[in-house]
Each structure stands twice: as structure tokens, then as C-alpha cells.
Design a protein around this motif. Structure first.
Motif, mmCIF file in Angstrom:
data_model
loop_
_atom_site.group_PDB
_atom_site.id
_atom_site.type_symbol
_atom_site.label_atom_id
_atom_site.label_comp_id
_atom_site.label_asym_id
_atom_site.label_seq_id
_atom_site.Cartn_x
_atom_site.Cartn_y
_atom_site.Cartn_z
ATOM 1 N N SER A 54 25.585 44.714 77.918
ATOM 2 C CA SER A 54 26.689 44.356 77.036
ATOM 3 C C SER A 54 26.386 44.793 75.621
ATOM 4 O O SER A 54 25.235 44.757 75.180
ATOM 5 N N ILE A 65 27.290 44.286 71.446
ATOM 6 C CA ILE A 65 27.599 43.193 70.522
ATOM 7 C C ILE A 65 28.666 43.674 69.552
ATOM 8 O O ILE A 65 28.530 44.739 68.947
ATOM 9 N N HIS A 83 29.067 39.009 72.675
ATOM 10 C CA HIS A 83 29.075 39.897 73.832
ATOM 11 C C HIS A 83 30.490 39.953 74.395
ATOM 12 O O HIS A 83 31.294 39.062 74.133
ATOM 13 N N GLN A 99 21.028 44.909 76.180
ATOM 14 C CA GLN A 99 21.975 44.634 75.105
ATOM 15 C C GLN A 99 21.984 45.809 74.134
ATOM 16 O O GLN A 99 20.938 46.376 73.823
ATOM 17 N N SER A 148 23.244 46.922 70.330
ATOM 18 C CA SER A 148 23.742 46.395 69.062
ATOM 19 C C SER A 148 23.196 47.196 67.889
ATOM 20 O O SER A 148 22.169 47.867 68.003
ATOM 21 N N PHE A 193 23.236 34.574 74.805
ATOM 22 C CA PHE A 193 23.877 35.030 76.041
ATOM 23 C C PHE A 193 23.259 34.338 77.256
ATOM 24 O O PHE A 193 23.984 33.852 78.141
#
Length: 197
Positions: free
Chosen positions: A57, A59, A64, A88, A90, A109
Motif C-alpha cells: 500500500s 501512503i 493507506h 509500504q 511513501s 496499519f
């Protein structure tokens, strides 16, 4: 050969590119890997049909994708029964100064979903100024100039370390191979060259 599901949520496409790169790296080890956008999960998709699952995912505005949170929450029991990993993406992960903030996003998360993946990675994302509308481009440029003064905001910038993505994919594959007691069909070699496609 093991089967891998790579389910991801992406805002502007970088997480999708990373998911595709992971699928390629797993494929190069001889495994069967499929990437699925969490926003477009087929109704007949069954996590139980896969030997291992990776979830990714990005950000945006400190959050998320809700589709990823929903996917993990809905499939938490099935995820607990197999090897799993979380990645993640980001802008916080693009700088050393942002590392603590990025780690906080991960913790939030995992707390929100109640999920405990076996492997976790964090990757820097990308800024595609050319795809932003005027106001968003202006706002993002101002933020970047304050937080990353060395970044040229006149062109698109990518912060993803592709070698780190390949290393993560191979680490997850090796973990799954060990946990399931299967060898990589090609002996575990990876041909990923660390270059962006």
C-alpha cells in the motif's frame, strides 16, 4: 514452485510498478506470482488458493488505501495460515528524516488490521509532477522544497530503490521456500538487474 498473490493499493501508480517488479522477481525464481489491484479484486478471488501473500500500500495524506485495509481485514484468518509480507510505499521512506514517520504508518496499519506479516519493507515512492493538476503540483512543490531542498521539482522524480525491491522479493521467496519446504525451481537465482523499467 509456489503460488504468490501480490495484492496492492496504489494512488498514482508507483506501488503498482513495485508490485509488478516483485511479481517479476518471484517469476525469475520459478514461482507463479499474480498481482491484483485491491481496488479491483475479483469477487471469486480466494486467498486460500495461494501458498503465500504479499500486500502493498502507498501512503497518501498519512493514510493507506482503504481497499487494502479492507482486504487485509476481510482475509486476516487466511493470511494467518500462510507466509505473508507487507510493503509500504511513501515519501517518508525516501529520506532518513522520514524513517520514523514511515515506521509509524506501518505500526498503525498493523494495529488497525490486526495482521502480523512475516516480512515488512518500506520503499520510497515517486513524484510525478507532470501528472498533477496545477494546484496539486504547486502545493507538492512547496512541500518538497521545504522537506527535500535538493530535489529538482521541475521534473518527475522517483525515489524507489529498485535493488531493495528485488532484495525484498528474493528474501520473501527464500522465506516461503524454507517455510513450505520447497526449493526454487531454478535453484533460487534471480536475474533482476535493479533497473527501473
Amino acid at each position: 514452485m509456489s503460488s504468490f498473490l501480490v495484492c496492492y493499493g496504489t494512488g498514482e501508480g508507483q506501488t503498482a510498478r513495485i508490485a509488478d517488479r516483485i511479481v517479476d522477481a518471484l517469476g525469475e525464481r520459478g514461482h507463479d506470482a499474480t498481482a491484483v489491484d485491491a481496488d479491483e479484486v475479483p469477487t471469486d478471488l480466494d486467498v486460500g488458493d495461494y501458498d503465500a501473500v504479499l500486500v502493498g500500500s502507498s501512503i497518501h495524506a498519512g493514510k493507506h488505501q482503504s481497499e487494502v485495509v479492507d482486504f487485509v481485514t476481510a482475509n486476516r484468518e487466511a493470511l494467518a495460515e500462510r507466509p505473508t509480507a507487507f510493503f509500504q510505499v511513501s515519501m517518508s521512506s525516501a529520506t532518513e528524516e522520514g524513517a520514523a514517520q514511515a515506521a509509524g504508518y506501518v505500526e498503525e496499519f498493523l494495529e488497525d488490521t490486526g495482521w502480523h506479516p512475516d516480512r515488512i519493507a518500506q520503499f520510497g515512492g515517486a513524484l510525478r509532477f507532470s501528472e498533477f493538476g496545477f494546484l496539486k503540483r504547486l502545493l507538492v512543490r512547496q512541500v518538497v522544497k521545504r522537506s527535500m531542498p535538493d530535489v529538482d521539482t521541475s521534473e518527475d522524480v522517483e525515489f524507489t530503490d529498485w535493488q531493495a525491491v528485488d532484495d525484498f522479493a528474493n528474501d520473501v521467496a527464500a522465506f516461503v521456500e524454507g517455510r513450505l519446504g520447497v526449493a526454487a525451481p531454478d535453484g533460487g537465482a534471480s536475474g533482476a538487474d535493479g533497473q527501473s523499467e
